[in-house]
Design an enzyme around this catalytic site. Structure first.
Site, PDB file in Angstrom:
ATOM      1  N   PHE A 141      -2.026  10.439  24.399  1.00 10.66           N
ATOM      2  CA  PHE A 141      -3.096  10.226  23.429  1.00 10.66           C
ATOM      3  C   PHE A 141      -2.552   9.374  22.288  1.00 10.66           C
ATOM      4  CE2 PHE A 141      -5.643  10.840  19.689  1.00 10.66           C
ATOM      5  CZ  PHE A 141      -6.920  10.675  20.192  1.00 10.66           C
ATOM      6  N   ASP A 226       5.681   7.221  19.350  1.00 13.16           N
ATOM      7  CA  ASP A 226       4.467   7.569  18.607  1.00 13.16           C
ATOM      8  C   ASP A 226       4.664   8.986  18.073  1.00 13.16           C
ATOM      9  OD1 ASP A 226       2.054   8.355  17.608  1.00 13.16           O
ATOM     10  OD2 ASP A 226       0.849   7.630  19.293  1.00 13.16           O
ATOM     11  N   LYS A 255      -1.200  10.807  10.263  1.00 11.55           N
ATOM     12  CA  LYS A 255      -1.550  12.198   9.983  1.00 11.55           C
ATOM     13  C   LYS A 255      -0.894  12.748   8.693  1.00 11.55           C
ATOM     14  CE  LYS A 255      -3.563  13.290  14.340  1.00 11.55           C
ATOM     15  NZ  LYS A 255      -3.192  12.887  15.676  1.00 11.55           N
TER      16      LYS A 255
HETATM   17  C1  LIG Z   1      -3.894  11.666  16.353  1.00  9.57           C
HETATM   18  C2  LIG Z   1      -2.996  10.748  17.066  1.00  9.57           C
HETATM   19  C3  LIG Z   1      -3.196   9.350  17.027  1.00  9.57           C
HETATM   20  C4  LIG Z   1      -4.408   8.704  16.414  1.00  9.57           C
HETATM   21  O1  LIG Z   1      -4.534   8.936  15.048  1.00  9.57           O
HETATM   22  P1  LIG Z   1      -5.944   8.656  14.324  1.00  9.57           P
HETATM   23  O2  LIG Z   1      -5.611   8.762  12.874  1.00  9.57           O
HETATM   24  O3  LIG Z   1      -6.891   9.718  14.797  1.00  9.57           O
HETATM   25  O4  LIG Z   1      -6.380   7.296  14.724  1.00  9.57           O
HETATM   26  C5  LIG Z   1      -2.250   8.542  17.632  1.00  9.57           C
HETATM   27  N1  LIG Z   1      -1.185   9.067  18.266  1.00  9.57           N
HETATM   28  C6  LIG Z   1      -0.974  10.406  18.343  1.00  9.57           C
HETATM   29  C7  LIG Z   1       0.244  10.914  19.037  1.00  9.57           C
HETATM   30  C8  LIG Z   1      -1.880  11.282  17.757  1.00  9.57           C
HETATM   31  O5  LIG Z   1      -1.689  12.604  17.865  1.00  9.57           O
END
Ligand SMILES: *Cc1c(COP(=O)(O)O)cnc(C)c1O
Length: 412
Positions: A141, A226, A255
């Site tokens: 994700f 990520d 986040k």
């Molecule tokens: C939540 C998340 C994203 C996307 O972040 P948004 O601020 O919702 O666009 C990307 N990578 C990972 C691993 C995430 O958990």
């Protein structure tokens, strides 16, 4: 009609139907606790998907936000401001990278990484024009833009949104040999979550990230982590890659980078990788804005000064141990790292959703991920006694069975 019912009705009438939230209407938060509009109190065990690691309305971060609101909020990148430089300096030193590029949402951070990887592929690795490949992982994700969903393995994320962006490959998460086999001379980079969060809190085998690092180095492929969800103390280290002493070539954060008070994301990279960007190549009106930067500085201060990584580690070990002690035929597996924990329910015991609904009724807020997994990821400032309180409800609820059949054949 209760106040909650009133707000639920209004949201149902006016909001697009792209989410399926629990029927809880919150109006206030403090630390790990939140209150709904009818005065009911809940322990937040989701932390807005790890965006409020520092706790709701953290007073240090809120003070920085309020002060900056009266000074300067937005200059765009047409001019400099006195908050962005210090913020980038701070995050670069914390993460061990020489350069940073600020964006707003996690998905934009990922898009930035994809652009950097491709451009590095063409300008530095000399991949033929239009041929650069990026490798990702099944169950990943990384956000919701069209390019980011183009390499999702989740059919629903892509259904009806084509034509999709080409240039991506997917391999099995946790299988280093599969990754090495997928690499070609046109592979520019690999983008990996150290633990797949939305994928259901999938922890890869020990040594896997190290192997990924070695394979990337061997084949001259960039390793991008990520850490939008796993980073910033959540898993018990400041960054989850540190569990295996792995240093990626670039990293994406988001986040908790602004403690849940503002959308701030970051792409961090080596000189060589960031060097591919020239003025005009990439940008964002709000990226690096002084309000987000001031909030981000305070959010990082809190993580470091309150030692939240160690706290996540200690509380997480204990909490996961308590979850593992629950004797329930409905539980298939308890897994995670630090305070990023998933409890997978047996399919026969129903989906994770009714468990989350039942927990909410008892004042514990969780959200299911990937049908079968109940995720526990409270703010890292949570008190042990609060988690002890929650465990009473958790033990009861996870011992229920919402399936039509017994959880395990012959168990009942
Ligand atoms: C939540 C998340 C994203 C996307 O972040 P948004 O601020 O919702 O666009 C990307 N990578 C990972 C691993 C995430 O958990």
């Amino acid at each position: 009609m209760t106040k909650s019912e009133m707000y639920l009705k209004e949201a149902k009438q006016w909001a697009a139907n792209n989410y399926k939230p629990l029927d809880v209407v919150l109006e206030r938060g403090q630390g790990a606790w939140v209150w709904d509009v009818d005065g009911k109190k809940y322990l937040d065990c989701l932390s807005a998907y790890s965006a409020v690691n520092q706790g709701h309305c953290n007073p240090t971060i809120a003070a920085a936000a309020k002060a900056q609101l009266d000074r300067l909020t937005l200059t765009a990148r047409a001019f400099h401001n006195d908050q962005m430089g210090p913020f980038l300096h701070q995050i670069c030193e914390l993460a061990g990278f020489p350069k940073a590029l600020p964006m707003n949402t996690g998905a934009e951070g990922v898009e930035t990484a994809m652009k950097a990887v491709r451009k590095w592929g063409y300008k530095v690795k000399k991949i033929p024009e239009g041929k650069a490949e990026i490798i990702g992982f099944e169950g990943n994700f990384h956000g919701r833009t069209i390019t980011v969903i183009s390499w999702s393995s989740e059919a629903q994320y892509k259904d009806g949104f084509g034509p999709l962006t080409p240039g991506f490959k997917l391999v099995k998460f946790g299988d280093a040999d599969a990754l090495e086999k997928a690499i070609t001379p046109n592979t520019a980079g690999v983008i990996i979550e150290p633990i797949q969060g939305e994928g259901g809190v999938i922890v890869p085998p020990a040594g896997y990230l190290k192997r990924v690092r070695e394979i990337c180095t061997k084949h001259n492929v960039l390793m991008v982590a990520d850490e939008v969800q796993t980073g910033l103390a959540r898993t018990g280290k400041m960054f989850a890659c540190q569990w295996e002493n792995v240093k990626p070539d670039a990293m994406i954060l988001g986040k908790a980078l602004a403690g849940g008070m503002y959308p701030v994301s970051m792409f961090l990279a080596t000189e060589e990788v960031m060097g591919v960007f020239q003025p005009g190549d990439h940008g964002s009106t709000f990226g690096g804005n002084p309000l987000g930067a001031a909030i981000g500085r305070a959010a990082l201060d809190v993580l470091v000064k309150e030692n939240l990584a160690d706290r996540a580690h200690e509380l997480g070990e204990w909490f996961m141990g308590e979850l593992r002690k629950i004797k329930s035929d409905s539980i298939k597996e308890v897994r995670g790292k630090g305070l990023l924990i998933g409890v997978e329910m047996h399919v026969e015991a129903g989906t994770a959703r009714p468990y989350c609904e039942e927990l909410a009724r008892r004042g514990v807020l969780c959200k299911e991920t990937h049908d079968q997994v109940v995720r526990f990821a409270p703010p890292l400032t949570v008190e042990k006694k609060d988690l002890e309180w929650a465990l009473t409800a958790i033990r009861e609820v996870l011992s229920m069975n919402f399936g039509k059949k017994p959880a395990m054949a012959g168990a009942r």
